[in-house]
Design an enzyme around this catalytic site. Structure first.
Site: not given
Ligand code: F6P
Length: 533
Positions: A194, A200, A254-255, A340, A371, A499
């Site tokens: 987003k 990452e 995002g979620r 979240e 289990h 972060k």
């Molecule tokens: O974990 C934090 C967060 O901001 C989430 O809400 C989101 O889904 C994820 O990082 C990834 O963010 P982006 O889509 O901006 O890379």
């Protein structure tokens, strides 16, 4: 007396009755788009149910829901509307956000994205070498990974396009393990982010870029990439052509973004038809949520019961157990969606919250989970709300397996809710031939207290429509719980600190491997002293 105070009194009275099965509520079995719900194993009676429904009115649940559908800026801390429902036909009345028709914009991007997905599937869009793409790698994390990954796994029976893979973790092993069997010359990488700034994702995207460039050369590398993002400038800077960018707006959290172009990897697997069915299932649930009376409204009731378990019964856990191996990633998906959203300690106005908020969500598919941690669920000293999710019609012919699977689901629902009395445990131990002290020990350990609240949810089948409905049901259930807790479910300030610190620490870890080794040791010492704060 407020409805909150009445619920507190009812909850305390109920706590005194631990071990005694309660009368179950009336009218708690009903259908929703794509499936049905059985809420009769909750720890409620008619009084509790009536009070919860009154509480829904007192807390203006319907008004909050309507504000979301109307595009009001209910994500107050970020001053944003919350409109994932606009991505899937969930909105019936025309609305405007920031001078734009959100449905029109979302439809345009969806159409572009699905044309692209089908072109990848049927080979109209090919690798520069003139061969179809064999593999698609989604590079994203959190909400830009979990939804499409969960759905791609769940709908594998519907998949027919290129193979779809997911790289999320910054751990280099993730990239390595996914790509080692792929041919970069026939691989398409989707950078799903987003913000297009997530550490990452951007690191994995750069690594992917070098991996592909080495194989096809700098000139052709762009043809192996597409971007799914709100950040057009960062996408351009990364070197991805605007034609290969599929956008969405900041009113998609995002979620809650698997319905947006973030779902492109899934669309490559199941095609535009499958993806539209997924959206139709979610839209059907949106309409149910928007229109059904609270007492027959699946997300409303689940939210009220979740809140009752968490706040008035004090259960901090919520187990999600799909009795379908294909839904193996659903617990992880719901973990992010729920924790979240509702793992907060201040109200939407920034004031400290005095009561409990969102539960710890965990789970694994049944029967594996039986289990693993079911011992804790049945006889531990804490209790959790348990969701058991089954699928009525499987996509295989092993009928004996399916009967055994569903028999386990029903057996667990009964055992969790009704347990086994001391008398029944003693009778079983006697029948096994035990006597004296051994009989007493066995009686004690074979007694199950029961009184674990259970939601049983059955889907007709695991197809895109039913999956869309299931996911939307939970999105709305989480929103309802957030309103009842009095918080903003749509921001995530709690993930920012880590972060920021990681970004600050990373530049300190540069140099040769041996220098880095020393730096790492030094950094760990600093962390122990807390000097990075
Ligand atoms: O974990 C934090 C967060 O901001 C989430 O809400 C989101 O889904 C994820 O990082 C990834 O963010 P982006 O889509 O901006 O890379």
């Amino acid at each position: 007396m407020t409805t909150e105070a009445k619920l507190t009194a009812l909850g305390s009275a109920l706590a005194l009755k631990e071990g005694v099965p309660l009368a179950t509520g009336e009218g708690l079995q009903f259908e929703f788009p794509g499936g049905c719900l059985d809420l009769t194993r909750h720890l409620i009676d008619a009084d509790v149910l009536t009070t919860l429904l009154e509480h829904a009115e007192a807390k203006q649940l319907c008004e909050s829901r309507d504000a979301m559908f109307a595009g009001e800026r209910i994500n107050t801390s970020e001053d944003r509307a919350v409109l994932h429902v606009a991505l899937r036909g969930g909105i019936k009345k025309p609305i405007h956000v920031d001078g734009e028709d959100p449905v029109g914009y979302a439809t345009e991007q969806l159409d572009r994205m699905l044309v692209f997905a089908d072109a990848i599937r049927n080979g109209k869009v090919q690798a520069p070498s003139g061969v179809p793409f064999t593999d698609v790698v989604n590079i994203g994390i959190g909400g830009s990974d979990l939804g499409p990954r969960m759905a791609a796994e769940a709908l594998r029976a519907n998949a027919s396009g290129p193979r779809v893979h997911f790289v999320a973790n910054v751990d280099g092993h993730d990239f390595e393990l996914v790509t080692r069997e792929l041919d970069p010359k026939t691989t398409l990488c989707l950078v799903a982010s987003k913000t297009f700034t997530t550490l990452e994702t951007m690191m994995n995207a750069r690594t992917a870029r070098s991996w592909i460039a080495q194989a096809v050369g700098e000139d052709c590398v762009g043809a192996h990439f597409a971007a799914l993002s709100t950040n057009a400038e960062a996408v351009r800077e990364f070197g991805i052509d605007p034609d290969r960018m599929f956008g969405f707006r900041d009113w998609v959290g995002g979620r809650f973004s698997m319905w947006s172009p973030i779902g492109l990897s899934l669309a490559c697997a199941i095609g535009s038809k499958g993806f539209r069915e997924l959206l139709a299932g979610a839209a059907a649930m949106d309409h149910h949520f928007a229109e059904a009376p609270t007492a027959r409204n699946a997300p409303m009731l689940l939210g009220l019961l979740g809140y009752w378990c968490r706040v008035h019964l004090g259960f901090a856990g919520h187990a999600v157990i799909p009795y379908d191996r294909r839904l193996g990633r659903l617990p992880a998906y719901l973990q992010q969606a729920d924790m979240e959203s509702n793992g907060k300690r201040v109200s939407a106005l920034g004031e400290p919250l005095t009561g409990p908020t969102g539960a710890l969500v965990f789970g694994e598919p049944g029967t594996d989970a039986q289990h693993a941690f079911f011992q804790w669920l049945h006889q531990g000293t804490d209790r959790a709300l348990v969701d058991l999710i089954g699928v009525i019609h499987p996509d295989h012919d092993h009928h004996e397996h399916h009967r055994a699977l569903l028999a386990n689901l029903v057996a667990q629902a009964e055992a969790l809710r009704f347990g086994r009395t001391q008398e029944a445990a003693r009778a079983a131990a006697e029948q096994a031939g035990l006597q004296g002290d051994a009989l007493e020990v066995a009686t004690a350990s074979m007694t199950f207290p029961g009184d674990r609240p259970v939601t049983v949810l059955l889907l007709e089948r695991l197809d895109p429509y039913c999956l869309g409905s299931l996911v939307a049901l939970h999105e709305h259930r989480i929103f309802v719980e957030g309103v009842l807790y009095g918080l903003n479910s749509f921001d995530q300030p709690g993930v920012e600190l880590g972060k920021t610190l990681a970004k600050r620490i990373l530049p300190q870890l540069s140099g040769s491997d041996s220098e880095m080794d020393m730096q790492l040791r030094w950094l760990l010492q600093q962390c122990q002293k807390g000097t990075n704060h």
